[in-house]
Design an enzyme around this catalytic site. Structure first.
Site, PDB file in Angstrom:
ATOM      1  N   ASP A   1      -2.043   2.565   5.460  1.00 57.63           N
ATOM      2  CA  ASP A   1      -1.023   3.038   4.520  1.00 57.63           C
ATOM      3  C   ASP A   1      -1.000   4.314   4.499  1.00 57.63           C
ATOM      4  O   ASP A   1       0.028   5.143   4.315  1.00 57.63           O
ATOM      5  CB  ASP A   1      -1.226   2.469   3.144  1.00 57.63           C
ATOM      6  CG  ASP A   1      -1.410   0.928   3.237  1.00 57.63           C
ATOM      7  OD1 ASP A   1      -0.875   0.310   4.198  1.00 57.63           O
ATOM      8  OD2 ASP A   1      -2.019   0.265   2.188  1.00 57.63           O
TER       9      ASP A   1
ATOM     10  N   HIS B   1       1.496   7.809  -3.350  1.00 56.38           N
ATOM     11  CA  HIS B   1       0.765   9.115  -3.643  1.00 56.38           C
ATOM     12  C   HIS B   1       0.684  10.255  -2.459  1.00 56.38           C
ATOM     13  O   HIS B   1       0.880  11.244  -2.789  1.00 56.38           O
ATOM     14  CB  HIS B   1      -0.615   8.820  -4.112  1.00 56.38           C
ATOM     15  CG  HIS B   1      -0.743   8.156  -5.248  1.00 56.38           C
ATOM     16  ND1 HIS B   1      -0.026   6.937  -5.757  1.00 56.38           N
ATOM     17  CD2 HIS B   1      -1.333   8.508  -6.465  1.00 56.38           C
ATOM     18  CE1 HIS B   1      -0.581   6.732  -6.883  1.00 56.38           C
ATOM     19  NE2 HIS B   1      -1.426   7.666  -7.425  1.00 56.38           N
TER      20      HIS B   1
ATOM     21  N   HIS C   1      -5.464   1.539  -1.208  1.00 51.77           N
ATOM     22  CA  HIS C   1      -4.779   1.390   0.031  1.00 51.77           C
ATOM     23  C   HIS C   1      -5.590   1.155   1.219  1.00 51.77           C
ATOM     24  O   HIS C   1      -6.761   1.780   1.108  1.00 51.77           O
ATOM     25  CB  HIS C   1      -3.825   2.406   0.353  1.00 51.77           C
ATOM     26  CG  HIS C   1      -2.546   2.645  -0.642  1.00 51.77           C
ATOM     27  ND1 HIS C   1      -1.555   1.711  -0.324  1.00 51.77           N
ATOM     28  CD2 HIS C   1      -2.255   3.145  -1.760  1.00 51.77           C
ATOM     29  CE1 HIS C   1      -0.354   2.321  -1.375  1.00 51.77           C
ATOM     30  NE2 HIS C   1      -1.230   2.709  -2.162  1.00 51.77           N
TER      31      HIS C   1
END
Length: 332
Positions: A241, A196, A237
């Site tokens: 990350d 994302h 996450h």
């Protein structure tokens, strides 16, 4: 008496219909002209577009594959989890809503030259660059999450969830289908680094370079920070990350962008039919013009205008600032 009241409204409606018809005709001509230009560019660059789209499937296939070897376990200790309160399952949609808004807004912006008069970009050339950034970032991401598999912090990846592990596939066809879109939304194991954030940062950096509205650029970066916090608060996450995505994607875009042909500034005269040239070509052209001027030879004005279009850089509010080479020419 009634006729006197109705007649002005009829006249206004008639004038408005004429205005709408005239503007619609202009809009259609503008749209057709833009389609013709973009088709020419697509014919020259379709291999890059197709390659980038195919790699999106490869990236999804890799994320699906790592889900088969994911093993749930205790959630790792994470600084972001201590600092940010957990949103919970019922509010996990907030993160996806922000990301979807960024995604759709960017896609619509890349196609705005088909409608609006202020044409600063070429849609095909912008997507060539965007896909190049995505492919490079996703390639690094695939290597990273296959190197070490971490227990997923998301709710469906934790111990006890039926979605945390996948049974061995019965056929290769089952793997190739990647169970879209459910397999994308409920994947596990593809953690470092956030996909994302790859899309978010690539889109915002691209608009920051080629967009013209300063307030949208500032809003975009604020949304990127907000999106980062939401991803951690949603437990989709780990903090690492998101942190890795911030410096990895920005470095990838920086180095890849330096080696890609620059998009011409179509606000300049004669730039509408030009394809992007590399920095090496631009330097050789500048040396050629200086050499001609020093030897008393004239430079073709139309050729100079076209080169200026290639060397222009889009700034806020649609202004084009020419490169140092033109100032050197004028000084000579």
């Amino acid at each position: 008496m009634r006729c006197k009241v109705i007649w002005p409204w009829i006249s206004i409606a008639y004038k408005m219909s004429l205005y709408i018809g005239r503007e619609a005709s202009k809009l259609w001509k503008r749209f057709c002209a833009e389609v013709s230009t973009e088709i020419q560019l697509l014919a020259e660059n379709w291999k890059y577009i197709l390659g980038g789209l195919v790699f999106q499937y490869i990236h999804g296939l890799a994320a699906r594959g790592v889900h088969y070897i994911h093993r749930p376990g205790p959630t790792l200790q994470d600084a972001g989890f201590f600092l940010l309160p957990e949103l919970g399952r019922d509010k996990a949609y907030i993160s996806e809503t922000v990301f979807t808004s960024i995604f759709i807004s960017f896609v619509l912006w890349t196609f705005h030259p088909f409608i609006f008069k202020s044409k600063r970009i070429y849609t095909v050339l912008v997507w060539c660059r965007v896909l190049a950034f995505l492919v490079a970032s996703q390639f690094l991401r695939i290597i990273t999450f296959y190197s070490t598999q971490l227990p997923g912090p998301n709710y469906h990846c934790r111990e006890g969830s039926k979605l945390a592990t996948l049974p061995p596939p019965h056929s290769a066809f089952e793997v190739l289908l990647i169970n879209f879109p459910r397999g994308v939304l409920y994947g596990c194991g593809d953690l470092i680094f956030s996909s994302h954030m790859i899309f978010t940062l690539v889109f915002i950096r691209t608009y920051h370079k080629y967009g013209t509205k300063r307030w949208i650029k500032q809003l975009g970066w604020l949304l990127a920070v907000f999106q980062s916090l939401l991803i951690i608060a949603s437990r989709k996450h780990y903090t690492v990350d998101v942190v890795v995505a911030w410096y990895a994607v920005n470095l990838v875009v920086f180095f890849v962008d330096k080696n890609l042909p620059e998009i011409p500034d179509r606000s300049s005269v004669g730039a509408s039919l030009l394809l992007p040239v590399s920095n090496k070509d631009k330097d050789s052209w500048n040396k050629e013009e200086n050499h001609k001027l020093l030897n008393g030879n004239s430079v073709d004005p139309m050729d100079r205008r076209q080169r200026n279009g290639m060397n222009g850089k889009i700034m806020e509010d649609g202004l084009a600032v020419h490169s140092h080479s033109e100032s050197a020419i004028n000084g000579a």
